[in-house]
Design a protein around this motif. Structure first.
Motif, PDB file in Angstrom:
ATOM      1  N   ILE A 251     -50.423  -3.701  50.091  1.00  0.00           N
ATOM      2  CA  ILE A 251     -49.389  -3.964  49.082  1.00  0.00           C
ATOM      3  C   ILE A 251     -49.994  -4.628  47.851  1.00  0.00           C
ATOM      4  O   ILE A 251     -49.766  -4.204  46.709  1.00  0.00           O
ATOM      5  CB  ILE A 251     -48.269  -4.854  49.674  1.00  0.00           C
ATOM      6  CG1 ILE A 251     -47.419  -4.060  50.673  1.00  0.00           C
ATOM      7  CG2 ILE A 251     -47.380  -5.434  48.559  1.00  0.00           C
ATOM      8  CD1 ILE A 251     -46.444  -4.909  51.469  1.00  0.00           C
ATOM      9  N   THR A 252     -50.772  -5.666  48.070  1.00  0.00           N
ATOM     10  CA  THR A 252     -51.325  -6.443  46.953  1.00  0.00           C
ATOM     11  C   THR A 252     -52.354  -5.633  46.178  1.00  0.00           C
ATOM     12  O   THR A 252     -52.406  -5.700  44.940  1.00  0.00           O
ATOM     13  CB  THR A 252     -51.929  -7.761  47.471  1.00  0.00           C
ATOM     14  OG1 THR A 252     -50.993  -8.403  48.348  1.00  0.00           O
ATOM     15  CG2 THR A 252     -52.236  -8.710  46.319  1.00  0.00           C
ATOM     16  N   LEU A 253     -53.161  -4.839  46.883  1.00  0.00           N
ATOM     17  CA  LEU A 253     -54.109  -3.966  46.197  1.00  0.00           C
ATOM     18  C   LEU A 253     -53.371  -2.927  45.360  1.00  0.00           C
ATOM     19  O   LEU A 253     -53.760  -2.645  44.215  1.00  0.00           O
ATOM     20  CB  LEU A 253     -55.033  -3.291  47.212  1.00  0.00           C
ATOM     21  CG  LEU A 253     -56.071  -2.319  46.664  1.00  0.00           C
ATOM     22  CD1 LEU A 253     -56.966  -2.988  45.624  1.00  0.00           C
ATOM     23  CD2 LEU A 253     -56.911  -1.748  47.803  1.00  0.00           C
ATOM     24  N   GLY A 254     -52.300  -2.363  45.903  1.00  0.00           N
ATOM     25  CA  GLY A 254     -51.499  -1.409  45.135  1.00  0.00           C
ATOM     26  C   GLY A 254     -50.901  -2.031  43.891  1.00  0.00           C
ATOM     27  O   GLY A 254     -50.903  -1.430  42.806  1.00  0.00           O
ATOM     28  N   MET A 255     -50.397  -3.256  44.025  1.00  0.00           N
ATOM     29  CA  MET A 255     -49.858  -3.968  42.867  1.00  0.00           C
ATOM     30  C   MET A 255     -50.932  -4.200  41.810  1.00  0.00           C
ATOM     31  O   MET A 255     -50.684  -4.049  40.607  1.00  0.00           O
ATOM     32  CB  MET A 255     -49.256  -5.305  43.321  1.00  0.00           C
ATOM     33  CG  MET A 255     -48.022  -5.171  44.183  1.00  0.00           C
ATOM     34  SD  MET A 255     -47.538  -6.726  45.011  1.00  0.00           S
ATOM     35  CE  MET A 255     -47.087  -7.725  43.590  1.00  0.00           C
ATOM     36  N   ALA A 256     -52.125  -4.559  42.256  1.00  0.00           N
ATOM     37  CA  ALA A 256     -53.229  -4.817  41.317  1.00  0.00           C
ATOM     38  C   ALA A 256     -53.657  -3.541  40.604  1.00  0.00           C
ATOM     39  O   ALA A 256     -53.949  -3.562  39.401  1.00  0.00           O
ATOM     40  CB  ALA A 256     -54.406  -5.447  42.056  1.00  0.00           C
ATOM     41  N   LEU A 257     -53.695  -2.423  41.321  1.00  0.00           N
ATOM     42  CA  LEU A 257     -54.028  -1.145  40.679  1.00  0.00           C
ATOM     43  C   LEU A 257     -53.006  -0.816  39.590  1.00  0.00           C
ATOM     44  O   LEU A 257     -53.371  -0.428  38.479  1.00  0.00           O
ATOM     45  CB  LEU A 257     -54.053  -0.019  41.721  1.00  0.00           C
ATOM     46  CG  LEU A 257     -55.267   0.052  42.631  1.00  0.00           C
ATOM     47  CD1 LEU A 257     -55.027   1.036  43.777  1.00  0.00           C
ATOM     48  CD2 LEU A 257     -56.515   0.455  41.853  1.00  0.00           C
ATOM     49  N   GLY A 258     -51.733  -0.962  39.918  1.00  0.00           N
ATOM     50  CA  GLY A 258     -50.689  -0.691  38.937  1.00  0.00           C
ATOM     51  C   GLY A 258     -50.787  -1.600  37.725  1.00  0.00           C
ATOM     52  O   GLY A 258     -50.642  -1.159  36.580  1.00  0.00           O
ATOM     53  N   LYS A 259     -51.055  -2.866  37.965  1.00  0.00           N
ATOM     54  CA  LYS A 259     -51.162  -3.834  36.871  1.00  0.00           C
ATOM     55  C   LYS A 259     -52.358  -3.532  35.975  1.00  0.00           C
ATOM     56  O   LYS A 259     -52.262  -3.592  34.742  1.00  0.00           O
ATOM     57  CB  LYS A 259     -51.266  -5.244  37.449  1.00  0.00           C
ATOM     58  CG  LYS A 259     -51.269  -6.356  36.416  1.00  0.00           C
ATOM     59  CD  LYS A 259     -51.296  -7.720  37.101  1.00  0.00           C
ATOM     60  CE  LYS A 259     -51.329  -8.845  36.083  1.00  0.00           C
ATOM     61  NZ  LYS A 259     -51.363 -10.181  36.763  1.00  0.00           N
ATOM     62  N   ALA A 260     -53.504  -3.201  36.582  1.00  0.00           N
ATOM     63  CA  ALA A 260     -54.716  -2.915  35.803  1.00  0.00           C
ATOM     64  C   ALA A 260     -54.544  -1.673  34.936  1.00  0.00           C
ATOM     65  O   ALA A 260     -55.089  -1.600  33.830  1.00  0.00           O
ATOM     66  CB  ALA A 260     -55.920  -2.746  36.734  1.00  0.00           C
ATOM     67  N   LEU A 261     -53.780  -0.692  35.409  1.00  0.00           N
ATOM     68  CA  LEU A 261     -53.569   0.546  34.650  1.00  0.00           C
ATOM     69  C   LEU A 261     -52.503   0.412  33.573  1.00  0.00           C
ATOM     70  O   LEU A 261     -52.457   1.222  32.646  1.00  0.00           O
ATOM     71  CB  LEU A 261     -53.197   1.687  35.596  1.00  0.00           C
ATOM     72  CG  LEU A 261     -54.355   2.283  36.388  1.00  0.00           C
ATOM     73  CD1 LEU A 261     -53.829   3.250  37.434  1.00  0.00           C
ATOM     74  CD2 LEU A 261     -55.358   2.962  35.476  1.00  0.00           C
ATOM     75  N   GLY A 262     -51.636  -0.584  33.708  1.00  0.00           N
ATOM     76  CA  GLY A 262     -50.611  -0.794  32.696  1.00  0.00           C
ATOM     77  C   GLY A 262     -49.718   0.427  32.540  1.00  0.00           C
ATOM     78  O   GLY A 262     -49.197   0.967  33.521  1.00  0.00           O
TER      79      GLY A 262
END
Length: 197
Positions: free
Chosen positions: A74-85
């Motif tokens: 979950i947290t890795l998925g959130m970080a991927l989404g955040k990094a891609l904006g």
């Protein structure tokens, strides 16, 4: 392009997870989840995706690995989404077929904004070491839902559980790398005919 770096912390009554990543890294990885096999797979994502990744988690692994495994996803998925904006300028689609000895796994993904997982692994054993192999699917479900990607995983061959799982993570990493690459011809636009993802 702005720096594609993200840091996300997620704390529940079951786990405490911190993920830091840089999509334009060199493959440097620190993985300390308390689940050795998951740490090994996170290293595959980092190394073959050329993502700098720092994942630290504590959880109720005295019960089992399920909550920690899922919450890392979950947290890795959130970080991927955040990094891609807003996902401007990326290739968007990625695919790869990874062999590992007798195992062969195909992954295709799309940063579509529409979470979907088609999961086609047939892992022959219940465990690899102490890791419950049912948790592989749960990890990818968590990533898909929180990075909002469409992900297809197909096992083309393989009889060794470790090989099948590791080939999957390597193929996912290379697909991720392809999909998140910056497309110079996109001119910082959304990679969709609709103009929005």
């Amino acid at each position: 392009m702005p720096d594609r770096i993200a840091s996300v912390s997620r704390t529940t009554g079951e786990t405490d997870v911190q993920v830091m990543l840089n999509l334009d890294g060199t493959g440097h990885c620190v993985a300390k989840t308390g689940i050795p096999f998951l740490d090994h797979m996170l290293h595959q994502i980092s190394s073959h995706g050329l993502i700098d990744l720092d994942v630290r988690a504590t959880g109720d692994i005295e019960i089992d690995d399920h909550h920690t495994n899922e919450d890392v996803g979950i947290t890795l998925g959130m970080a991927l989404g955040k990094a891609l904006g807003d996902r401007k300028g990326i290739v968007r689609f990625g695919h790869f077929v990874a062999p590992l000895d007798e195992a062969l796994v195909q992954v295709a993904l799309d940063f579509s904004g529409r979470p979907h997982l088609s999961y086609g692994l047939q892992i022959p054993t219940q465990r690899v070491g102490t890791y419950d192999t049912q948790l592989v699917r749960e990890f990818f479900v968590a990533i898909v839902n929180h990075a909002q990607i469409t992900l297809h995983i197909r096992q083309l061959d393989g009889i060794n559980s470790h090989h099948i799982i590791e080939a999957t993570f390597k193929a996912f990493a290379r697909s991720l790398r392809m999909a998140t690459e910056v497309d110079s011809r996109r001119a910082n636009t959304i990679p969709s005919s609709k103009g929005v993802l």
